[in-house]
Write an enzyme that holds these catalytic residues in place. Sequence first.
Site, PDB file in Angstrom:
ATOM      1  N   ARG A  41      37.507  24.998  26.467  1.00 41.68           N
ATOM      2  CA  ARG A  41      38.821  25.578  26.153  1.00 41.68           C
ATOM      3  C   ARG A  41      39.445  24.750  25.051  1.00 41.68           C
ATOM      4  NH1 ARG A  41      44.268  24.840  28.016  1.00 41.68           N
ATOM      5  NH2 ARG A  41      45.426  26.790  28.129  1.00 41.68           N
ATOM      6  N   SER A 110      41.639  35.287  33.957  1.00 44.38           N
ATOM      7  CA  SER A 110      42.801  34.679  34.606  1.00 44.38           C
ATOM      8  C   SER A 110      43.656  35.775  35.220  1.00 44.38           C
ATOM      9  CB  SER A 110      43.664  33.945  33.571  1.00 44.38           C
ATOM     10  OG  SER A 110      42.918  32.940  32.940  1.00 44.38           O
ATOM     11  N   LYS A 139      49.417  23.017  30.698  1.00 48.14           N
ATOM     12  CA  LYS A 139      49.727  24.347  30.172  1.00 48.14           C
ATOM     13  C   LYS A 139      51.139  24.695  30.602  1.00 48.14           C
ATOM     14  CE  LYS A 139      48.131  29.115  29.989  1.00 48.14           C
ATOM     15  NZ  LYS A 139      47.180  30.123  30.450  1.00 48.14           N
TER      16      LYS A 139
HETATM   17  N1  TZP Z   1      45.647  27.900  33.235  1.00 46.87           N
HETATM   18  C1  TZP Z   1      46.599  27.856  34.163  1.00 46.87           C
HETATM   19  S1  TZP Z   1      47.116  26.278  34.460  1.00 46.87           S
HETATM   20  C2  TZP Z   1      46.011  25.653  33.324  1.00 46.87           C
HETATM   21  C3  TZP Z   1      45.307  26.685  32.741  1.00 46.87           C
HETATM   22  C4  TZP Z   1      44.298  26.551  31.694  1.00 46.87           C
HETATM   23  C5  TZP Z   1      45.893  24.198  33.016  1.00 46.87           C
HETATM   24  C6  TZP Z   1      45.484  23.404  34.225  1.00 46.87           C
HETATM   25  O1  TZP Z   1      45.386  22.059  33.863  1.00 46.87           O
HETATM   26  P1  TZP Z   1      45.483  20.871  34.905  1.00 46.87           P
HETATM   27  O2  TZP Z   1      45.489  19.635  34.041  1.00 46.87           O
HETATM   28  O3  TZP Z   1      44.261  20.933  35.790  1.00 46.87           O
HETATM   29  O4  TZP Z   1      46.759  21.046  35.661  1.00 46.87           O
END
Ligand code: TZP
Length: 225
Positions: A41, A110, A139
């Site tokens: 990603r 998602s 995010k």
């Molecule tokens: N989609 C929803 S939350 C997220 C993504 C790509 C990020 C999750 O990152 P982390 O560091 O595991 O909380």
Amino acid sequence: MSINLSLYLVTDSTPAILKGRDLCTVVEEALKGGVSIVQYRDKTNDTGVLVETAKKLHAITQRYNVPLIINDRVDVAIASGAEGVHLGQDDMDIEAAKKLLPGNAIIGISVSSVEEARRAVEQGADYLGIGTMFATPTKTNTKNIIGTAGTKKILEAIGDMDRKVGAVSIGGINLSNVQRVIFQSQASNKGLDGVAVVSAIMGADDPKSAAQEFVKRISTLPPFA
Ligand code: TZP
Ligand code: MG
């Protein structure tokens, strides 16, 4: 192809996470620690860099017999020979992606609501990334924080559809909350097949031992087949 979703690593190439380390090195350490699937990603680099990096990552994941999934970009998945793609609600739809990808490609999407989840299953998604579980600095533009209660409702709905689809939770999952996430999300007819993690592995000082600790804590989960 059976997909083991139990510990799903999502990469992050930002300086705050990599802290000067090489992306491929961090991912390989996580693979040594036992991650079962990797998603590349990268929201910032241009297409040339994405393809080049995806190819490098694929050469590594193949050595560990772990699938590589590409976030957002069907073209990058095809160009790099990755095993699949992960689509968001605003990306190409599943049916269009299926037309472009090889028949055995893994397609994940998602979802954050029962409606999105039902639609994804009907369109033939192989797995759902269900989130956002908890608010996370990784995010910040997430629409919905759904917690374990929202995740459980989605699992209940897809369990009722009686189709072969995997489910992972994403968002703010770390070593301290992973067992609670799995336990509290369990619906009567379906549980999580795994958890997706960015910063708790990619940002760890020792990604290998972080992954090993996750594996220990989730080892009671059955693999998705
Ligand atoms: N989609 C929803 S939350 C997220 C993504 C790509 C990020 C999750 O990152 P982390 O560091 O595991 O909380
Ligand atoms: Mg996307």
